[in-house]
Design an enzyme around this catalytic site. Sequence first.
Site, short mmCIF file in Angstrom:
data_model
loop_
_atom_site.label_atom_id
_atom_site.label_comp_id
_atom_site.label_asym_id
_atom_site.label_seq_id
_atom_site.Cartn_x
_atom_site.Cartn_y
_atom_site.Cartn_z
N HIS A 185 8.14 23.52 -22.58
CA HIS A 185 7.80 22.28 -23.28
C HIS A 185 8.99 21.71 -24.04
O HIS A 185 8.84 21.19 -25.15
CB HIS A 185 6.62 22.52 -24.22
CG HIS A 185 5.70 21.35 -24.35
ND1 HIS A 185 6.10 20.14 -24.88
CD2 HIS A 185 4.39 21.19 -24.01
CE1 HIS A 185 5.07 19.31 -24.88
NE2 HIS A 185 4.02 19.92 -24.35
N GLU A 324 7.05 18.88 -17.82
CA GLU A 324 6.42 20.19 -17.78
C GLU A 324 5.97 20.51 -16.34
O GLU A 324 4.97 19.95 -15.88
CB GLU A 324 5.21 20.23 -18.72
CG GLU A 324 5.52 19.76 -20.13
CD GLU A 324 4.26 19.30 -20.85
OE1 GLU A 324 3.25 20.05 -20.83
OE2 GLU A 324 4.27 18.19 -21.41
#
Length: 360
Positions: A185, A324
């Site tokens: 992330h 992501e």
Amino acid sequence: MAVTKRAFSQDGSVDEYILTNSNGTALHITTFGARLVRFIISDKDGKPRDIVSGFENYEKWIESLQIDDPYFGATVGRVAGRIHPCDDVTIDGKRCLLPEIQPNKVCLHGGKQGFDKKIFSAQVASQSSPASVRFTYVSPDGEEGFPGKVELNVTYSLSDDDAMHIDYDGKLLEGTETILNPTNHTYWNLTGFEEPTVHNHICQLAADRYMATRKDNIMVPTGELLPVKDTVLDFFSKPRRFGDELENFDKDTLRGYDHVFAVSDKPVDTVREVASVWSDRTKLRLTVLSDQPVVVLYTGNWISDKLVGKDGVRYGNYAAVAFETQRFTNAVNIPKFRDQVILHPGDVFTHRVVYKLDRM
């Protein structure tokens, strides 16, 4: 190439590993959540820039969590993204109760104390090209409601072409079935936050479909794949500047891009380009390559402006963008994607992603 280690916390219980290459590019990764703290690279004029968000040390990171938790740089798991309904998930024929992180029975990013909050062990895997460090966490049976004892290894490497490689491998140590779908992330701002938002960043995706979501504004994918063509999500036909559409999103619900883009229907055998983004200001370009079927594009729509990070940088909405890579979101509740996240004894979960920088 080199790997050095230093304390990231005042008591020395949390470490930071620094990987450098022959170009002077450096990655800083901490055992706290196996997260990327810094990515320092020189721009077209030779000026070093730290192009990821984060905090100076462990104590400041813990303080920041009292304000907001954008998961800066973290390894997210056991399962990335949203799971709904979190109080009725079936794994190994049993009903599992996962923590509600967002309203309306939505579990997000592995729960209240997911992998991002854990202290990983670490071992230098290589001092030579590419320099690499392997981070390991063993998640006990029942942690955050997930069954089975799971080991996850996350190996960060830095090559001489300014590429950060992240390799995941996971296995079920005890139990008969569980689910696993981690991601990274990291948030990127290719101006080194000289521009306070990514409005001027230009992006292209290798995805011509996206996951439709429920109509009740909880951003949970239904499993239906829709074409991006003729929508604001079409980064496939041609590159788009984020700022051309960011201000047009509903400020009370979505605010910006937070969408699951499908590059393929399942994981593939080797990495291929899934996304690229660049800054005309610095001429730095990030190319994301992965063997995963989807990439979640998130433009930091809900980052608190009370967060002050490294070097005194004040963050806020749209300060940076995350890419992501992962299996399909909410797969455990979508029959056609469910097998992608199921882990049995003897299975080895793998996931590879490369974040490569170059100068245009």
